[in-house]
Design an enzyme around this catalytic site. Structure first.
Site, PDB file in Angstrom:
ATOM      1  N   GLY A  16      -5.632  70.218  41.111  1.00 38.77           N
ATOM      2  CA  GLY A  16      -5.676  68.909  41.467  1.00 38.77           C
ATOM      3  C   GLY A  16      -6.650  67.986  40.260  1.00 38.77           C
ATOM      4  O   GLY A  16      -6.406  68.090  39.067  1.00 38.77           O
ATOM      5  N   ARG A  37     -13.737  79.043  42.462  1.00 41.58           N
ATOM      6  CA  ARG A  37     -13.772  80.193  43.130  1.00 41.58           C
ATOM      7  C   ARG A  37     -12.427  81.067  43.017  1.00 41.58           C
ATOM      8  O   ARG A  37     -12.505  82.363  43.214  1.00 41.58           O
ATOM      9  CB  ARG A  37     -13.630  79.978  44.659  1.00 41.58           C
ATOM     10  CG  ARG A  37     -15.221  79.344  44.965  1.00 41.58           C
ATOM     11  CD  ARG A  37     -15.105  79.192  46.848  1.00 41.58           C
ATOM     12  NE  ARG A  37     -14.100  78.073  47.169  1.00 41.58           N
ATOM     13  CZ  ARG A  37     -13.875  77.909  48.206  1.00 41.58           C
ATOM     14  NH1 ARG A  37     -14.497  78.491  49.277  1.00 41.58           N
ATOM     15  NH2 ARG A  37     -13.157  76.992  48.529  1.00 41.58           N
ATOM     16  N   ASP A  61     -19.261  79.759  44.351  1.00 41.09           N
ATOM     17  CA  ASP A  61     -19.045  79.012  45.536  1.00 41.09           C
ATOM     18  C   ASP A  61     -20.003  77.988  45.626  1.00 41.09           C
ATOM     19  O   ASP A  61     -21.286  78.289  45.786  1.00 41.09           O
ATOM     20  CB  ASP A  61     -19.005  79.850  46.670  1.00 41.09           C
ATOM     21  CG  ASP A  61     -18.574  79.312  48.032  1.00 41.09           C
ATOM     22  OD1 ASP A  61     -18.465  77.960  47.965  1.00 41.09           O
ATOM     23  OD2 ASP A  61     -17.975  79.694  49.019  1.00 41.09           O
ATOM     24  N   VAL A  62     -19.784  76.574  45.538  1.00 40.14           N
ATOM     25  CA  VAL A  62     -20.820  75.618  45.484  1.00 40.14           C
ATOM     26  C   VAL A  62     -21.802  75.425  46.934  1.00 40.14           C
ATOM     27  O   VAL A  62     -22.740  75.111  46.892  1.00 40.14           O
ATOM     28  CB  VAL A  62     -20.230  74.008  45.341  1.00 40.14           C
ATOM     29  CG1 VAL A  62     -19.576  73.923  44.271  1.00 40.14           C
ATOM     30  CG2 VAL A  62     -19.205  73.688  46.491  1.00 40.14           C
ATOM     31  N   SER A 141     -13.949  59.338  48.264  1.00 42.36           N
ATOM     32  CA  SER A 141     -12.546  59.106  48.804  1.00 42.36           C
ATOM     33  C   SER A 141     -12.626  57.856  49.739  1.00 42.36           C
ATOM     34  O   SER A 141     -13.836  57.343  50.165  1.00 42.36           O
ATOM     35  CB  SER A 141     -12.224  60.166  50.043  1.00 42.36           C
ATOM     36  OG  SER A 141     -11.309  59.915  50.799  1.00 42.36           O
ATOM     37  N   TYR A 154     -14.641  65.070  58.474  1.00 45.06           N
ATOM     38  CA  TYR A 154     -14.208  64.788  57.119  1.00 45.06           C
ATOM     39  C   TYR A 154     -14.760  63.349  56.684  1.00 45.06           C
ATOM     40  O   TYR A 154     -15.327  63.250  55.595  1.00 45.06           O
ATOM     41  CB  TYR A 154     -12.571  64.965  56.794  1.00 45.06           C
ATOM     42  CG  TYR A 154     -12.419  64.596  55.345  1.00 45.06           C
ATOM     43  CD1 TYR A 154     -12.898  65.541  54.491  1.00 45.06           C
ATOM     44  CD2 TYR A 154     -11.538  63.383  55.073  1.00 45.06           C
ATOM     45  CE1 TYR A 154     -12.343  64.996  53.065  1.00 45.06           C
ATOM     46  CE2 TYR A 154     -11.319  63.016  53.771  1.00 45.06           C
ATOM     47  CZ  TYR A 154     -11.665  64.109  52.874  1.00 45.06           C
ATOM     48  OH  TYR A 154     -11.230  63.641  51.324  1.00 45.06           O
ATOM     49  N   PRO A 184     -10.730  58.074  45.553  1.00 50.02           N
ATOM     50  CA  PRO A 184      -9.164  57.859  45.527  1.00 50.02           C
ATOM     51  C   PRO A 184      -8.756  57.989  47.013  1.00 50.02           C
ATOM     52  O   PRO A 184      -9.359  58.159  47.950  1.00 50.02           O
ATOM     53  CB  PRO A 184      -8.922  59.152  44.921  1.00 50.02           C
ATOM     54  CG  PRO A 184     -10.057  59.787  44.533  1.00 50.02           C
ATOM     55  CD  PRO A 184     -11.062  59.477  45.207  1.00 50.02           C
ATOM     56  N   VAL A 187      -3.513  61.000  47.022  1.00 47.82           N
ATOM     57  CA  VAL A 187      -3.366  61.738  45.771  1.00 47.82           C
ATOM     58  C   VAL A 187      -2.706  63.145  46.102  1.00 47.82           C
ATOM     59  O   VAL A 187      -3.083  63.929  47.023  1.00 47.82           O
ATOM     60  CB  VAL A 187      -4.477  62.100  44.907  1.00 47.82           C
ATOM     61  CG1 VAL A 187      -4.107  62.553  43.545  1.00 47.82           C
ATOM     62  CG2 VAL A 187      -5.510  60.894  44.792  1.00 47.82           C
ATOM     63  N   PHE A 191      -4.803  69.209  48.596  1.00 42.67           N
ATOM     64  CA  PHE A 191      -5.521  68.553  49.598  1.00 42.67           C
ATOM     65  C   PHE A 191      -4.960  68.931  50.936  1.00 42.67           C
ATOM     66  O   PHE A 191      -5.546  69.403  51.982  1.00 42.67           O
ATOM     67  CB  PHE A 191      -5.952  67.092  49.413  1.00 42.67           C
ATOM     68  CG  PHE A 191      -6.524  66.353  50.460  1.00 42.67           C
ATOM     69  CD1 PHE A 191      -7.987  66.432  50.496  1.00 42.67           C
ATOM     70  CD2 PHE A 191      -6.100  65.641  51.523  1.00 42.67           C
ATOM     71  CE1 PHE A 191      -8.771  65.883  51.390  1.00 42.67           C
ATOM     72  CE2 PHE A 191      -6.703  65.078  52.427  1.00 42.67           C
ATOM     73  CZ  PHE A 191      -8.142  65.206  52.630  1.00 42.67           C
TER      74      PHE A 191
END
Length: 254
Positions: A16, A37, A61-62, A141, A154, A184, A187, A191
């Site tokens: 992406g 990841r 992994d964040v 977003s 979300y 954005p 997109v 996602f």
């Protein structure tokens, strides 16, 4: 601003917007630290972009603060000075009304979209503060600007990114660090596939009947933002496809 001899750190780089940004940055010779990841995708991207610029990959992994700290501390000297941080890693899980929400989905969105962004930024900031320079781009977003039906958690996570972006800009002002967000709308990436948990048909319908933005569109904007003269900081930018007026209004072909 010249990007010569600059190093960019991109989270969520394997697909992406993150991948498109890495590809565009590489074409301009920006050194890259690519994070994700999926090791196979990181290896493939390193092979593709390594002919254009220096590339280092980090598989972590964040959501895991210790993994984040260890990975960033492991950077070799050539990549340790991060000039540009693109906080791109993010996700949406499910599209359920609040009373039917899956707790694991809520945890995943808050842990990645909010806490992951904070963990990575916190680990990279000391170097930027020492040098009194740097540029942080937070990928938000339109969901951080408005709330839509069944978007609840979300949207909340992206509203948090919006608030963190503003707070970060205030706190880092005295250190000469530029901070801005790119937000954005629709997109076409993985996602929706992730949101609908692999339901490809449902994911595909999200982008039918109009021309959505592409990852390359957003990468172009990110590159524009980071190449402005240093006295120019694009603090908060919202971008949608022409067909989109809001999260719930999209002009589609009959």
């Amino acid at each position: 601003m010249s990007t010569y001899n600059k190093t960019a750190f991109i989270t969520g780089a394997t697909s992406g917007i993150g991948k498109a940004t890495a590809q565009l940055f590489a074409s301009h010779g920006i050194r890259l630290v690519l994070c994700g990841r999926r090791q196979a995708q990181l290896d493939s991207l390193k092979k593709e972009l390594g002919v254009k610029t220096k590339v280092h990959t980090l598989n972590f992994d964040v959501r895991d603060r210790e993994e984040v700290k260890t990975a960033i501390e492991s950077l070799p000297e050539d990549f340790a000075q991060i000039d540009i941080l693109v906080n791109n890693a993010g996700n949406a899980h499910g599209l359920d009304p609040i009373q039917e929400g899956d707790l694991a989905d809520w945890d995943a969105m808050i842990d990645i979209n909010v806490k992951g962004l904070l963990y990575v930024t916190r680990a990279i900031l000391p170097g930027m503060i020492t040098r009194q320079s740097g540029h942080i781009i937070n990928i938000g977003s339109t969901a951080g600007k408005e709330v839509y039906p069944n978007g609840n958690v979300y949207c909340a996570s992206k509203h948090a990114v919006d608030a963190i972006n503003q707070g970060m800009r205030i706190d880092l002002n005295e250190h000469g660090i530029r901070v801005g967000a790119v937000n954005p709308g629709l997109v076409e990436t993985e996602f929706s596939e992730v949101r609908f948990k692999g339901d490809l048909e449902r994911a595909k319908k999200v982008y039918q009947g109009y021309q959505p933005l592409t990852p390359e569109d957003i990468a172009d904007i990110i590159y524009f933002v980071v190449t402005r003269p240093y006295h120019v900081n694009i603090a908060d930018l919202v971008v949608m496809p022409t067909a989109q007026a809001s999260s719930t209004i999209v002009k589609k072909k009959a």
